[in-house]
Design an enzyme around this catalytic site. Structure first.
Site, PDB file in Angstrom:
ATOM      1  N   ASP A 100      11.883 -26.648   2.843  1.00  0.00           N
ATOM      2  CA  ASP A 100      12.370 -28.017   2.774  1.00  0.00           C
ATOM      3  C   ASP A 100      11.410 -28.801   1.878  1.00  0.00           C
ATOM      4  O   ASP A 100      10.231 -28.483   1.778  1.00  0.00           O
ATOM      5  CB  ASP A 100      12.443 -28.620   4.180  1.00  0.00           C
ATOM      6  CG  ASP A 100      13.110 -29.988   4.148  1.00  0.00           C
ATOM      7  OD1 ASP A 100      13.817 -30.289   3.169  1.00  0.00           O
ATOM      8  OD2 ASP A 100      12.918 -30.752   5.104  1.00  0.00           O
ATOM      9  N   ASP A 154      14.977 -35.376  -1.350  1.00  0.00           N
ATOM     10  CA  ASP A 154      16.127 -36.266  -1.156  1.00  0.00           C
ATOM     11  C   ASP A 154      15.742 -37.428  -0.257  1.00  0.00           C
ATOM     12  O   ASP A 154      14.684 -37.415   0.364  1.00  0.00           O
ATOM     13  CB  ASP A 154      17.298 -35.490  -0.537  1.00  0.00           C
ATOM     14  CG  ASP A 154      16.960 -34.930   0.844  1.00  0.00           C
ATOM     15  OD1 ASP A 154      15.794 -34.517   1.036  1.00  0.00           O
ATOM     16  OD2 ASP A 154      17.829 -34.892   1.709  1.00  0.00           O
ATOM     17  N   GLN A 196      23.971 -36.243   0.272  1.00  0.00           N
ATOM     18  CA  GLN A 196      23.794 -37.214   1.360  1.00  0.00           C
ATOM     19  C   GLN A 196      25.052 -38.087   1.453  1.00  0.00           C
ATOM     20  O   GLN A 196      26.129 -37.596   1.215  1.00  0.00           O
ATOM     21  CB  GLN A 196      22.506 -38.024   1.115  1.00  0.00           C
ATOM     22  CG  GLN A 196      21.227 -37.204   1.254  1.00  0.00           C
ATOM     23  CD  GLN A 196      20.934 -36.791   2.695  1.00  0.00           C
ATOM     24  OE1 GLN A 196      21.580 -37.257   3.644  1.00  0.00           O
ATOM     25  NE2 GLN A 196      19.963 -35.906   2.885  1.00  0.00           N
ATOM     26  N   ASP A 273      20.216 -23.458   9.338  1.00  0.00           N
ATOM     27  CA  ASP A 273      18.873 -23.343   9.901  1.00  0.00           C
ATOM     28  C   ASP A 273      18.801 -24.267  11.087  1.00  0.00           C
ATOM     29  O   ASP A 273      19.498 -25.283  11.135  1.00  0.00           O
ATOM     30  CB  ASP A 273      17.794 -23.771   8.897  1.00  0.00           C
ATOM     31  CG  ASP A 273      17.669 -25.281   8.828  1.00  0.00           C
ATOM     32  OD1 ASP A 273      18.494 -25.917   8.147  1.00  0.00           O
ATOM     33  OD2 ASP A 273      16.792 -25.846   9.513  1.00  0.00           O
ATOM     34  N   CYS A 311      22.896  -6.578  24.599  1.00  0.00           N
ATOM     35  CA  CYS A 311      21.877  -6.942  23.599  1.00  0.00           C
ATOM     36  C   CYS A 311      20.820  -5.833  23.475  1.00  0.00           C
ATOM     37  O   CYS A 311      20.421  -5.222  24.462  1.00  0.00           O
ATOM     38  CB  CYS A 311      21.213  -8.256  23.998  1.00  0.00           C
ATOM     39  SG  CYS A 311      19.917  -8.764  22.854  1.00  0.00           S
ATOM     40  N   CYS A 313      17.746  -6.336  22.178  1.00  0.00           N
ATOM     41  CA  CYS A 313      16.418  -6.919  21.920  1.00  0.00           C
ATOM     42  C   CYS A 313      15.376  -6.363  22.892  1.00  0.00           C
ATOM     43  O   CYS A 313      15.705  -5.744  23.897  1.00  0.00           O
ATOM     44  CB  CYS A 313      16.466  -8.447  21.994  1.00  0.00           C
ATOM     45  SG  CYS A 313      16.312  -9.097  23.664  1.00  0.00           S
ATOM     46  N   CYS A 316      15.882  -7.540  26.542  1.00  0.00           N
ATOM     47  CA  CYS A 316      17.025  -6.974  27.259  1.00  0.00           C
ATOM     48  C   CYS A 316      16.877  -5.472  27.506  1.00  0.00           C
ATOM     49  O   CYS A 316      17.404  -4.942  28.475  1.00  0.00           O
ATOM     50  CB  CYS A 316      18.316  -7.275  26.512  1.00  0.00           C
ATOM     51  SG  CYS A 316      18.708  -9.035  26.510  1.00  0.00           S
ATOM     52  N   HIS A 342      14.932 -12.712  22.358  1.00  0.00           N
ATOM     53  CA  HIS A 342      16.354 -12.552  22.682  1.00  0.00           C
ATOM     54  C   HIS A 342      17.218 -13.536  21.892  1.00  0.00           C
ATOM     55  O   HIS A 342      18.230 -13.142  21.286  1.00  0.00           O
ATOM     56  CB  HIS A 342      16.617 -12.729  24.184  1.00  0.00           C
ATOM     57  CG  HIS A 342      18.077 -12.814  24.462  1.00  0.00           C
ATOM     58  ND1 HIS A 342      18.902 -11.704  24.470  1.00  0.00           N
ATOM     59  CD2 HIS A 342      18.895 -13.894  24.623  1.00  0.00           C
ATOM     60  CE1 HIS A 342      20.154 -12.090  24.650  1.00  0.00           C
ATOM     61  NE2 HIS A 342      20.174 -13.411  24.735  1.00  0.00           N
TER      62      HIS A 342
HETATM   63 ZN   LIG Z   1      18.397  -9.660  24.322  1.00  0.00          ZN
END
Ligand SMILES: [Zn+2]
Length: 393
Positions: A100, A154, A196, A273, A311, A313, A316, A342
């Site tokens: 940014d 900006d 904008q 984002d 999941c 991850c 999990c 997660h």
């Molecule tokens: Zn997970």
């Protein structure tokens, strides 16, 4: 729409692989890799995504993450970044980085800044130091950081700004974008403009059309998701997107809840984002395809299931909801780490499913599933997450 860089064989740019209605699946080609879109990019304001190591982010499937020019220029300062040869080396991250410009701080630190057509004087909330940030300085900072995607400086107006003020900030944004373009980026970097226009439909159109005439690599929708009604966010984003070139990437700044993403992907937004998944994790909330789960709730005390069954991850695969609940209950940092793992992995799985659904024509089914799940799950104040994301990531 791939364009060859003039200086080397590095091909930078954006390609659209498949369209379904207004939604599209594509890829953004950066100097640090090619990343599928629609993409979700976690926020690493201070050169880290909170509670996550760079190698873990890579393992989870994160392609691009965000850095913040202004905050990094204040701390650790550009000299330190230069010593490392750029932000990638400094933070040990080999993937893509989008920075940014400092424009969001024009909004978020509005108590601490003075603005005119030349630039904005910002007093740092960290150490009180003053910086007169101009479009040229913002470009220079982002050159030192070496980000793959550079944002123009900006002027982001607040959601309650008058028509006249929104128009003034729009004109300033257009002039600053032009100055950033003239200053230029270094080899291997791409430059995105930011539309904008406040909460005003005609100004949104005017801003997007004005910027579209300039040869930017991509376009962002700025100044939304700042607390306005959900329907207004969607409507004004649509108005903006309709006025942007269809072959360039479109990036919605500062919004990343699954409900928002699914609605905006439908109208052709490619990049997102947000601090949303990481901040929710630190507050004890998990994201799942069945909605949000407040793992701090006592109902999980004896729950032996993983956070989300399907999941893959680290949380999990190895731990129960009961264990994560216990860690959160005791204020153990590991609880936040596991939930952050997660939630970010969820966002990657979510974006993968979105891309796949656009390909195979099941997007509307997935949209319905997400909207229904999230309407049913407890709402919380983190849905709109940009307004106070300046420092906390
Ligand atoms: Zn997970």
């Amino acid at each position: 729409m791939l364009e060859k860089s003039q200086h080397r064989e590095q091909v930078l740019g954006f390609e659209i692989k498949f369209r379904n209605g207004m939604a599209r699946v594509g890829a953004i080609h950066t100097a640090h890799g090619v990343f599928d879109t629609p993409i979700f990019m976690p926020v690493g304001t201070n050169g880290n995504v909170k509670l996550m190591r760079a190698d873990q982010l890579k393992q989870i499937g994160v392609g691009i993450l965000l850095g913040n020019s202004y905050h990094l220029a204040v701390k650790p300062g550009l000299d330190v970044i230069k010593l490392h040869g750029g932000l990638h080396n400094f933070m040990g991250w080999k993937g893509g980085i989008l920075t940014d410009s400092g424009g969001f701080q024009v909004f978020s630190l509005r108590e601490l800044r003075q603005i005119n057509d030349d630039g904005v004087l910002i007093r740092s909330p960290v150490d009180g130091s003053k910086m007169f940030l101009t479009p040229e300085l913002s470009m220079e900072i982002q050159k030192v950081l070496g980000s793959d995607i550079v944002m123009v400086l900006d002027h982001c107006p607040g959601p309650k700004e008058s028509y006249e003020e929104a128009l003034r900030s729009l004109k300033r944004t257009q002039q600053w974008a032009d100055r950033c373009l003239k200053y230029g980026v270094k080899e291997g970097q791409m430059l995105f403009a930011i539309a904008q226009g406040g909460m005003y439909e005609d100004l949104r159109r005017l801003s997007a059309q004005g910027l579209s005439e300039l040869p930017f690599d991509g376009f962002a929708v700025g100044g939304l998701s700042l607390g306005e009604e959900f329907e207004k966010t969607l409507y004004l984003t649509n108005v903006t997107v309709e006025s942007l070139p269809s072959e360039k990437p479109r990036y919605f700044m500062g919004g990343g809840s699954p409900e928002l993403i699914v609605h905006l992907v439908e109208i052709g937004v490619d990049m997102f984002d947000s601090v949303f998944p990481t901040r929710l994790a630190r507050h004890g909330t998990a994201l799942t395809f069945k909605g949000r789960l407040n793992i701090k709730s006592a109902k999980f005390k004896n729950d032996l299931d993983p956070i989300e069954g399907e999941c893959d991850c680290v949380a999990c695969r190895n731990y129960s909801r009961s264990y994560v609940h216990h860690l959160l209950d005791r204020g153990e940092v590991l609880g936040g780490i596991l939930l952050t793992n997660h939630n970010l992995r969820f966002m990657m799985r979510f974006m993968e499913r979105l891309r796949q659904s656009i390909f195979d024509g099941t997007f509307l089914d997935l949209k319905k599933e997400v909207v229904d799940s999230y309407a049913k799950s407890e709402s919380d104040k983190f849905c709109y997450d940009s307004a106070d994301s300046t420092l906390s990531g």
